[in-house]
Design a protein around this motif. Structure first.
Motif, short mmCIF file in Angstrom:
data_model
loop_
_atom_site.label_atom_id
_atom_site.label_comp_id
_atom_site.label_asym_id
_atom_site.label_seq_id
_atom_site.Cartn_x
_atom_site.Cartn_y
_atom_site.Cartn_z
N ASP A 175 16.05 -11.84 -12.33
CA ASP A 175 15.77 -13.16 -12.90
C ASP A 175 14.36 -13.63 -12.55
O ASP A 175 13.65 -14.18 -13.40
CB ASP A 175 16.76 -14.19 -12.34
CG ASP A 175 18.08 -14.25 -13.10
OD1 ASP A 175 18.13 -13.78 -14.25
OD2 ASP A 175 19.05 -14.78 -12.54
N TYR A 176 13.96 -13.41 -11.31
CA TYR A 176 12.66 -13.92 -10.85
C TYR A 176 11.51 -13.19 -11.54
O TYR A 176 10.55 -13.82 -12.00
CB TYR A 176 12.54 -13.80 -9.34
CG TYR A 176 11.35 -14.55 -8.81
CD1 TYR A 176 11.42 -15.91 -8.55
CD2 TYR A 176 10.12 -13.90 -8.62
CE1 TYR A 176 10.31 -16.62 -8.09
CE2 TYR A 176 9.01 -14.60 -8.17
CZ TYR A 176 9.12 -15.96 -7.91
OH TYR A 176 8.02 -16.66 -7.48
N LYS A 233 11.26 -14.47 -14.94
CA LYS A 233 10.68 -15.82 -15.01
C LYS A 233 9.16 -15.80 -14.86
O LYS A 233 8.44 -16.48 -15.60
CB LYS A 233 11.29 -16.70 -13.91
CG LYS A 233 10.77 -18.13 -13.92
CD LYS A 233 11.39 -18.97 -12.81
CE LYS A 233 10.79 -18.65 -11.46
NZ LYS A 233 11.23 -19.59 -10.40
#
Length: 438
Positions: free
Chosen positions: A313-314, A317
């Motif tokens: 996810d990071y 992002k």
């Protein structure tokens, strides 16, 4: 009957928290949602399996060849080494099938202690064992050397098998060895492992354990990157220092990969990728294949599948969905997250991403399409450099370490004097000419 596959809080409508409802209605809705969770989790798992049937995972780093060396001295035909029956490793053929692994970069790793000793020989033996895996199990493994080969293996239901050299010490500072490895099928090289080479700094220089030597790459190190671009070999920046990461991302003509690294912002381990480098990854079309090793995921001995999904996810992002991949590091690590115990568990991680609202297209990018794009671009850059001659200038003899080394080619006619570095040769020749004229 449904089984719970890791549903997230997003399964609960935000209206439960935001709207005023009678207490009874709240509890009835909450109970209904809790009872539905197992079926929702199963739905994500089924969706993951469906996606991976057509877009199987390409993993950036697996150390099964190292296990074959340690356990069996690369003797694949001894009964205990049977890859269908082998059970005390993270990887075997049934597990690969259950995990929908369609492409694997097998690490042809040899330790740093081989540097200045027998690194080249040992690496050749690991290249050989991967090639023999393909020969011995042709129904499962197909050794390939390009992006088209990966896709062809997908179509035939085989594991596209590629090789990555894990550590520049394996080439013994020789461009000729680098080219030979390429001809033998190696398609990426990690510039360092956990030691400096005579031309590149490793990640330990960002800790108190070592001091920087090159502050990234030496002049010869930059030549190595240029030659990898010319050959069509992917540059891998797992294990290198932050300075090395930045130098390479700024000079490489082709995108690079981190074959098995995670996000530094979530786990401040120097093997991971800091945010400013993630931004360079995005701007260069490069790729971070997220590592599953607990120590790089949580900076602790324990971790869970959800913690790995946090890293994916990071990276998504900060660098975008086009910059995320899978780099499990199976059979090269001692501690793995709960839920990701071996190579059969990739679908569970994909199900978790779907539960976090990753779209099907984003999942496909991470599974395979990002790596295929990077590989295709590396091949495209190779095509543009076809008329460029091979780099021939060797590393200066004085930059090499070790006593078990001959100096052929570096010596003058007497066999004792070494060649001067190119930067000094011309000025000294001019000085000699002027002294003769005076």
């Amino acid at each position: 009957m449904c089984s719970h596959g890791g549903g997230r809080s997003s399964l609960f409508p935000s209206s439960i928290q935001q709207e005023k409802m009678p207490d009874r209605s709240v509890w009835v809705l909450a109970l209904a949602l809790v009872l539905a969770l197992p079926c929702v989790g199963q739905q994500y798992r089924e969706e993951a399996e469906r996606i991976m049937t057509t877009t199987p995972v390409i993993d950036g780093h697996n150390d099964l060849p190292w296990q074959l060396l340690k356990r069996f001295n690369n003797q694949l035909r001894v009964p205990a080494a049977n890859l269908t029956l082998l059970n005390d490793t993270h990887t075997n053929i049934p597990k690969l099938r259950r995990g929908h692994v369609g492409g694997q970069f097998w690490s042809v790793y040899v330790p740093c202690e081989t540097q200045n000793r027998d690194a080249v020989k040992r690496t050749l033996e690991q290249i050989d064992v991967v090639q023999r895996m393909c020969d011995l199990y042709p129904e499962t493994f197909e050794c390939v050397t390009d992006s088209a080969g990966i896709q062809n293996a997908f179509q035939s239901g085989k594991v596209a098998s590629l090789m990555g050299v894990e550590g520049g010490h394996s080439i013994d500072s020789s461009l000729g060895v680098l080219r030979t490895f390429y001809r033998l099928g190696v398609r990426y090289m990690t510039l360092t492992h956990s030691c400096n080479t005579p031309w590149a700094d490793n990640w330990l220089v960002d800790t108190e354990e070592e001091k920087p030597v090159h502050h990234g790459l030496s002049a010869f190190g930059k030549t190595v990157v240029e030659e990898m671009n010319r050959l069509g070999m992917i540059v891998d920046l797992a294990h290198v220092s932050v300075d090395t990461m930045k130098v390479v991302l700024n000079i490489s003509k082709a995108p690079i990969i981190f074959s098995h690294s995670s996000a530094y912002a979530l786990c401040a381990h120097r093997r991971n990728v800091p945010d400013d480098v993630l931004q360079l990854v995005a701007s260069t079309g490069s790729l971070v294949m997220v590592n599953f090793y607990n120590d790089y995921v949580t900076c602790k001995n324990t971790a869970t599948l959800a913690d790995v999904a946090n890293h994916m996810d990071y990276v998504k992002k900060v660098a975008g969905a086009q910059s995320v991949g899978f780099g499990g590091d199976y059979d090269g690590v001692t501690r793995l997250p709960t839920g990701l115990e071996d190579v059969s568990t990739y679908p569970a991680l994909v199900a978790e991403l779907l539960a976090r609202n990753w779209t099907e297209q984003e999942v496909k990018l991470a599974l395979a399409e990002n790596l295929l794009r990077v590989f295709s671009k590396v091949e495209e850059v190779k095509g543009t450099l076809q008329g460029t001659p091979a780099h021939e200038t060797p590393i200066a003899f004085e930059e090499l370490d070790g006593t078990c080394r001959t100096s052929y080619g570096y010596s003058s006619g007497s066999g004792t004097a070494r060649l001067l570095p190119a930067a000094l040769a011309l000025p000294l020749a001019l000085a000699l000419r002027l002294s003769l004229l005076s």
